[in-house]
Design a protein around this motif. Structure first.
Motif, short mmCIF file in Angstrom:
data_model
loop_
_atom_site.label_atom_id
_atom_site.label_comp_id
_atom_site.label_asym_id
_atom_site.label_seq_id
_atom_site.Cartn_x
_atom_site.Cartn_y
_atom_site.Cartn_z
N ILE A 1 22.35 46.45 38.21
CA ILE A 1 21.51 45.75 37.23
C ILE A 1 20.06 45.58 37.70
CG2 ILE A 1 23.45 44.57 36.15
CD1 ILE A 1 22.42 41.96 37.41
N GLY A 2 19.75 46.04 38.88
CA GLY A 2 18.37 45.99 39.35
C GLY A 2 17.59 47.27 39.11
N HIS A 3 18.20 48.23 38.41
CA HIS A 3 17.53 49.52 38.20
C HIS A 3 16.23 49.40 37.44
CE1 HIS A 3 19.50 53.11 39.72
NE2 HIS A 3 20.62 52.41 39.68
N TYR A 4 15.28 50.15 37.92
CA TYR A 4 14.00 50.34 37.26
C TYR A 4 14.02 51.77 36.76
CZ TYR A 4 8.97 50.99 36.70
OH TYR A 4 7.73 51.25 36.19
N GLU A 5 13.44 52.02 35.61
CA GLU A 5 13.45 53.38 35.05
C GLU A 5 12.25 54.16 35.58
OE1 GLU A 5 13.58 52.08 30.97
OE2 GLU A 5 15.74 52.47 30.90
N TRP A 6 12.52 55.19 36.34
CA TRP A 6 11.48 56.02 36.93
C TRP A 6 11.25 57.24 36.03
CZ3 TRP A 6 8.78 54.33 41.05
CH2 TRP A 6 9.35 53.32 41.81
N ASP B 1 12.68 60.94 36.32
CA ASP B 1 12.32 61.62 37.55
C ASP B 1 13.25 61.14 38.67
OD1 ASP B 1 11.17 62.57 39.93
OD2 ASP B 1 9.13 62.43 39.10
N TYR B 2 14.34 61.87 38.86
CA TYR B 2 15.37 61.47 39.82
C TYR B 2 14.81 61.46 41.25
CZ TYR B 2 19.87 61.18 42.18
OH TYR B 2 20.91 60.77 42.97
N GLU B 3 13.97 62.42 41.59
CA GLU B 3 13.42 62.46 42.94
C GLU B 3 12.51 61.26 43.21
OE1 GLU B 3 14.33 64.25 45.57
OE2 GLU B 3 15.86 64.93 44.17
N GLN B 4 11.70 60.89 42.23
CA GLN B 4 10.85 59.71 42.39
C GLN B 4 11.71 58.47 42.58
OE1 GLN B 4 8.23 58.93 39.07
NE2 GLN B 4 6.97 57.55 40.24
N TYR B 5 12.78 58.39 41.81
CA TYR B 5 13.73 57.27 41.95
C TYR B 5 14.31 57.24 43.36
CZ TYR B 5 18.53 55.58 42.05
OH TYR B 5 19.71 54.99 42.44
N LYS B 6 14.82 58.37 43.83
CA LYS B 6 15.46 58.42 45.15
C LYS B 6 14.49 58.02 46.27
CE LYS B 6 19.13 59.70 46.10
NZ LYS B 6 20.33 58.92 46.37
N GLN B 7 13.22 58.37 46.13
CA GLN B 7 12.25 58.09 47.17
C GLN B 7 11.71 56.67 47.14
OE1 GLN B 7 9.15 61.02 46.87
NE2 GLN B 7 10.59 62.72 47.01
N ASN B 8 11.69 56.02 45.97
CA ASN B 8 10.98 54.76 45.83
C ASN B 8 11.81 53.57 45.37
OD1 ASN B 8 8.31 55.93 46.37
ND2 ASN B 8 8.71 57.05 44.49
N ASP B 9 13.02 53.79 44.99
CA ASP B 9 13.81 52.74 44.36
C ASP B 9 14.33 51.70 45.35
OD1 ASP B 9 15.20 51.83 41.84
OD2 ASP B 9 16.90 51.97 43.22
N ILE B 10 14.32 50.45 44.91
CA ILE B 10 14.91 49.34 45.67
C ILE B 10 15.77 48.50 44.72
CG2 ILE B 10 13.17 49.26 47.52
CD1 ILE B 10 11.91 46.85 45.98
N HIS B 11 16.49 49.19 43.82
CA HIS B 11 17.24 48.48 42.78
C HIS B 11 18.27 47.52 43.32
CE1 HIS B 11 20.29 51.66 43.40
NE2 HIS B 11 21.13 50.82 42.83
N ALA B 12 18.81 47.80 44.49
CA ALA B 12 19.84 46.91 45.04
C ALA B 12 19.27 45.53 45.37
CB ALA B 12 20.48 47.55 46.26
N ILE B 13 18.03 45.48 45.77
CA ILE B 13 17.39 44.20 46.10
C ILE B 13 17.22 43.38 44.82
CG2 ILE B 13 15.29 43.10 46.97
CD1 ILE B 13 14.98 45.62 48.81
N LYS B 14 16.63 43.99 43.80
CA LYS B 14 16.42 43.30 42.53
C LYS B 14 17.76 42.97 41.88
CE LYS B 14 13.59 41.76 39.40
NZ LYS B 14 12.77 40.60 39.66
N GLY B 15 18.72 43.87 41.97
CA GLY B 15 20.04 43.64 41.37
C GLY B 15 20.78 42.49 42.01
N ALA B 16 20.69 42.37 43.33
CA ALA B 16 21.34 41.26 44.02
C ALA B 16 20.77 39.93 43.54
CB ALA B 16 21.17 41.41 45.53
N GLU B 17 19.46 39.89 43.40
CA GLU B 17 18.80 38.67 42.93
C GLU B 17 19.22 38.35 41.48
OE1 GLU B 17 14.28 36.97 42.17
OE2 GLU B 17 14.60 39.12 42.38
N ARG B 18 19.18 39.35 40.61
CA ARG B 18 19.56 39.12 39.21
C ARG B 18 21.02 38.67 39.10
NH1 ARG B 18 16.67 44.44 36.81
NH2 ARG B 18 14.63 43.50 36.49
N ALA B 19 21.90 39.34 39.83
CA ALA B 19 23.32 39.02 39.76
C ALA B 19 23.57 37.59 40.24
CB ALA B 19 24.14 40.01 40.59
#
Length: 178
Positions: free
Chosen positions: A57-62, A69-87
């Motif tokens: 639930i922390g995903h940002y749309e890249w 852009d899957y590669e941009q996502y893989k290189q820059n994403d920190i969705h687990a941090i935001k998702g942990a906070e939201r959850a």
């Protein structure tokens, strides 16, 4: 004792918003994988299914030039941090026990290695299960986030999983009494 059900979580507008962004079909499939793995490894099925349902639930749309852009996502994403906070915030609002909410949030935080520094990292069993459950449903290029599921079927699957969790937890309580 269950303080909050999967249906409680799934019905909440915050969960709906972010689950739709990261893929409801993937979230539900991951929750079922987590249930199976929790049984296999003797981990609390209630915590495992909630963490798995909410793990992305922390995903940002890249996007780049209007396309994912899957590669941009893989290189820059920190969705687990935001998702942990939201959850954590969502579960506390719904009335989850604070200790459970923290364990679920930590499992979400550590479900992926994408943002962690290189090297050895030791996860607790619940954290390992969420990582494995997520990996069990992955598709190349992040396509698992774009699978669709009918809303009626999604609700049916959530309710069925809630029943499985309730039965397992009721059985464990009976074992404790006997």
């Amino acid at each position: 004792m269950r303080y909050v059900t999967l249906a409680d979580v799934f019905a909440h507008p915050v969960a709906q918003k972010y689950l739709k962004r990261s893929g409801i079909a993937h979230a539900i499939a991951t929750a079922y994988h987590a249930y199976r793995l929790a049984l296999q490894y003797g981990v609390n099925v209630d915590l495992a299914t909630k963490a798995a349902l909410l793990h992305d639930i922390g995903h940002y749309e890249w996007y780049a030039n209007g396309t994912w852009d899957y590669e941009q996502y893989k290189q820059n994403d920190i969705h687990a941090i935001k998702g942990a906070e939201r959850a954590h915030k969502l579960l506390i609002r719904l009335g989850e026990h604070p200790k459970n909410a923290k364990e679920i949030a930590l499992a979400i935080l550590l479900h992926t290695d994408s943002y962690l520094p290189e090297g050895e990292f030791k996860r607790k069993p619940l954290q390992t299960i969420i990582k494995l459950a997520d990996e069990a449903d992955e598709e190349p290029g992040g396509k698992h986030h774009y699978r669709k599921i009918d809303e009626t079927l999604a609700w049916k699957k959530i309710k069925q999983l809630d029943e499985l969790v309730d039965r397992k937890m009721h059985h464990e309580r009976l074992d404790d009494i006997i």
